[in-house]
Design an enzyme around this catalytic site. Structure first.
Site, mmCIF file in Angstrom:
data_model
loop_
_atom_site.group_PDB
_atom_site.id
_atom_site.type_symbol
_atom_site.label_atom_id
_atom_site.label_comp_id
_atom_site.label_asym_id
_atom_site.label_seq_id
_atom_site.Cartn_x
_atom_site.Cartn_y
_atom_site.Cartn_z
ATOM 1 N N THR A 143 0.812 -1.225 0.000
ATOM 2 C CA THR A 143 0.000 0.000 0.000
ATOM 3 C C THR A 143 0.845 1.274 0.000
ATOM 4 O OG1 THR A 143 -0.063 -0.208 2.401
ATOM 5 C CG2 THR A 143 -1.975 -1.054 1.190
ATOM 6 N N CYS A 156 18.493 4.161 -3.346
ATOM 7 C CA CYS A 156 18.161 4.727 -4.669
ATOM 8 C C CYS A 156 19.230 5.663 -5.231
ATOM 9 C CB CYS A 156 16.804 5.415 -4.614
ATOM 10 S SG CYS A 156 16.579 6.486 -3.194
ATOM 11 N N HIS A 160 17.071 10.811 -9.537
ATOM 12 C CA HIS A 160 18.227 11.282 -8.767
ATOM 13 C C HIS A 160 19.368 11.578 -9.736
ATOM 14 C CE1 HIS A 160 16.112 10.360 -5.199
ATOM 15 N NE2 HIS A 160 16.801 9.334 -4.738
HETATM 16 P P1 NAP Z 1 5.631 4.036 2.941
HETATM 17 O O1 NAP Z 1 4.972 4.750 1.808
HETATM 18 O O2 NAP Z 1 5.536 4.638 4.286
HETATM 19 O O3 NAP Z 1 5.022 2.526 2.985
HETATM 20 C C1 NAP Z 1 5.288 1.650 4.043
HETATM 21 C C2 NAP Z 1 4.558 0.326 3.843
HETATM 22 O O4 NAP Z 1 4.862 -0.501 4.979
HETATM 23 C C3 NAP Z 1 3.033 0.451 3.784
HETATM 24 O O5 NAP Z 1 2.515 -0.530 2.906
HETATM 25 C C4 NAP Z 1 2.615 0.138 5.216
HETATM 26 O O6 NAP Z 1 1.293 -0.391 5.323
HETATM 27 C C5 NAP Z 1 3.627 -0.930 5.574
HETATM 28 N N1 NAP Z 1 3.762 -1.068 7.008
HETATM 29 C C6 NAP Z 1 3.936 -0.094 7.929
HETATM 30 N N2 NAP Z 1 3.965 -0.614 9.174
HETATM 31 C C7 NAP Z 1 3.796 -1.953 9.041
HETATM 32 C C8 NAP Z 1 3.715 -3.034 9.943
HETATM 33 N N3 NAP Z 1 3.796 -2.849 11.272
HETATM 34 N N4 NAP Z 1 3.529 -4.282 9.444
HETATM 35 C C9 NAP Z 1 3.426 -4.483 8.099
HETATM 36 N N5 NAP Z 1 3.498 -3.500 7.193
HETATM 37 C C10 NAP Z 1 3.691 -2.240 7.639
HETATM 38 O O7 NAP Z 1 7.195 3.831 2.659
HETATM 39 P P2 NAP Z 1 7.984 3.738 1.243
HETATM 40 O O8 NAP Z 1 8.519 5.057 0.858
HETATM 41 O O9 NAP Z 1 7.133 2.984 0.284
HETATM 42 O O10 NAP Z 1 9.250 2.851 1.661
HETATM 43 C C11 NAP Z 1 9.127 1.454 1.908
HETATM 44 C C12 NAP Z 1 10.490 0.848 2.120
HETATM 45 O O11 NAP Z 1 11.291 1.009 0.949
HETATM 46 C C13 NAP Z 1 11.269 1.498 3.260
HETATM 47 O O12 NAP Z 1 12.001 0.486 3.930
HETATM 48 C C14 NAP Z 1 12.187 2.473 2.544
HETATM 49 O O13 NAP Z 1 13.344 2.738 3.290
HETATM 50 C C15 NAP Z 1 12.514 1.709 1.261
HETATM 51 N N6 NAP Z 1 12.893 2.516 0.097
HETATM 52 C C16 NAP Z 1 12.141 3.589 -0.307
HETATM 53 C C17 NAP Z 1 12.506 4.284 -1.477
HETATM 54 C C18 NAP Z 1 11.704 5.451 -1.997
HETATM 55 O O14 NAP Z 1 12.076 5.938 -3.066
HETATM 56 N N7 NAP Z 1 10.619 5.883 -1.339
HETATM 57 C C19 NAP Z 1 13.595 3.885 -2.234
HETATM 58 C C20 NAP Z 1 14.321 2.786 -1.818
HETATM 59 C C21 NAP Z 1 13.943 2.111 -0.659
HETATM 60 P P3 NAP Z 1 0.030 0.562 5.698
HETATM 61 O O15 NAP Z 1 -0.342 1.304 4.444
HETATM 62 O O16 NAP Z 1 -1.008 -0.426 6.096
HETATM 63 O O17 NAP Z 1 0.468 1.474 6.799
#
Ligand code: NAP
Length: 349
Positions: free
Chosen positions: A13, A149, A241
């Site tokens: 999500t 990234c 980036h």
């Molecule tokens: P985000 O939008 O905050 O999404 C987090 C996801 O984790 C949501 O699906 C959330 O579900 C779920 N979640 C949160 N708490 C949870 C729990 N207790 N149990 C199970 N699921 C849980 O974050 P994001 O930006 O997509 O980043 C996700 C990951 O990818 C992170 O580890 C981040 O460091 C990494 N990352 C991000 C990027 C980027 O460009 N944004 C790039 C590389 C890596 P709900 O919707 O139900 O809360």
């Protein structure tokens, strides 16, 4: 004949989760049949639990999937992980222990001594560590990670130059706001501004780069000995980036040698024609004001890295610019390509 492999997304999500959903739509090998998120979303239909924030509409087929808790249960054997870093360690390990292949985007396991930090073009041999990972941890499954990234843009820019003997590099990033997830950086901070700090980003770039470009020999990783100094900045760009790179080399290539090295760089994903592999992973642009995020980042399905503006550096040897799509090549697309390589290596059972 293509394989047909059911896959799930942990954290489906969230921002990166949505990129997985979009990237996997119509994938020739992988069929998304399972989505997991927190207990706030579990039990809802995906389209009720998700505030869709990407261009285009939510892919058909996923909208009606019921969001599950991030527990192994009935999840497919191959899962992509985009869960929040605060919970990723436990969730990913639980899945690996239960026999799942976890192809993760989270930072949590990247630097562990028995976990590949995989870029299929650069270090496919690092997958060899998986046998030791399973043996040491007693897992029937496995965890493979992709880089941060900004690191992926730097390493894809440097990898073609490895034969020239990279000794030191100094890199400055201009990082898009989508890299901070949603809602990310407050608009009052980023509009018409530059924020010269991204928590832990410089440290991640410095150590991940050495691991990725290093070797896996005699059963362990040996970090590349190059010195890496990173300056990381957030800029008001939506996707893409940009990194400016100065590099010190052991040999003395000409500019033409360097440009040939960028343009002729090919590796296993291209040889094997993996579905998400760009035909040319590094593309050197000759226009003096390119690459630019708004004009170039979506090209090649977001999977290539664009370099340009190669010139002599008065302090180190050469300097140039590189651009990559942070949420595609730096997140969802990177993990899907990792899984494609693992399948082609016979590592997905
Ligand atoms: P985000 O939008 O905050 O999404 C987090 C996801 O984790 C949501 O699906 C959330 O579900 C779920 N979640 C949160 N708490 C949870 C729990 N207790 N149990 C199970 N699921 C849980 O974050 P994001 O930006 O997509 O980043 C996700 C990951 O990818 C992170 O580890 C981040 O460091 C990494 N990352 C991000 C990027 C980027 O460009 N944004 C790039 C590389 C890596 P709900 O919707 O139900 O809360």
């Amino acid at each position: 004949m293509h394989p047909s492999i059911e896959v799930g997304v942990l954290g489906a999500t969230g921002m990166v989760g949505q990129h997985f959903v979009k990237f996997l739509a119509g994938h020739p090998w992988f069929k998304l049949t399972w989505v997991g998120a927190s207990d706030r979303s579990a039990g809802k239909k995906y389209n009720e639990a998700t505030s869709w924030r990407l261009g285009g509409t939510m892919p058909e087929g996923v909208a009606n999937l019921t969001v599950e808790e991030c527990k192994p249960g009935n999840a497919p054997k191959l899962v992509f992980s985009a869960t929040d870093a605060s919970v990723a360690t436990e969730i990913e390990q639980t899945f690996a222990k239960a026999g799942h292949s976890v192809v993760s985007n989270s930072r949590n396991h990247r630097m562990e001594a028995d976990v590949p930090l995989l870029v299929p073009e650069i270090n496919p041999g690092h997958l060899q560590v998986l046998a030791a990972q399973k043996a040491k941890r007693g897992w029937s499954g496995q965890i493979v990670t992709n880089p941060n990234c900004s690191t992926i843009v730097l390493t894809m820019g440097l990898a073609p130059l490895k034969p020239f003997g990279i000794q030191r590099t100094i890199v400055t990033t201009l990082q898009a706001i989508s890299g901070a997830g949603y809602p990310g950086v407050p608009s009052m901070d980023i509009t018409a501004n530059v924020v010269p700090y991204i928590g832990m980003e410089e440290e991640k770039m410095e150590c991940e780069t050495q691991k990725i470009l290093g070797e896996f020999t005699n059963g362990s990783f040996h970090a590349h000995p190059m010195g890496v100094s990173a300056h990381c900045n957030r800029v008001p760009v939506i996707d893409g980036h940009t990194v400016t790179i100065s590099v010190d080399l052991a040999s003395d290539p000409s500019e033409a040698d360097m440009i040939d090295a960028f343009n002729n760089y090919r590796s296993l994903p291209q040889e094997r024609n993996l579905p998400s592999a760009p035909k040319q992973p590094v593309i050197y642009m000759t226009e003096r004001d390119r690459p630019q995020p708004r004009r170039d980042v979506e090209r090649e399905n977001g999977m290539a890295v664009f370099t340009g503006r190669l010139r002599k550096c008065p302090v180190l040897d050469y300097k140039f610019i590189a651009l990559g799509h942070n949420t595609v090549r730096g997140a969802a697309g990177a993990a899907v390509l990792n899984a494609e390589l693992m399948y082609s290596e016979g590592l997905l059972g």
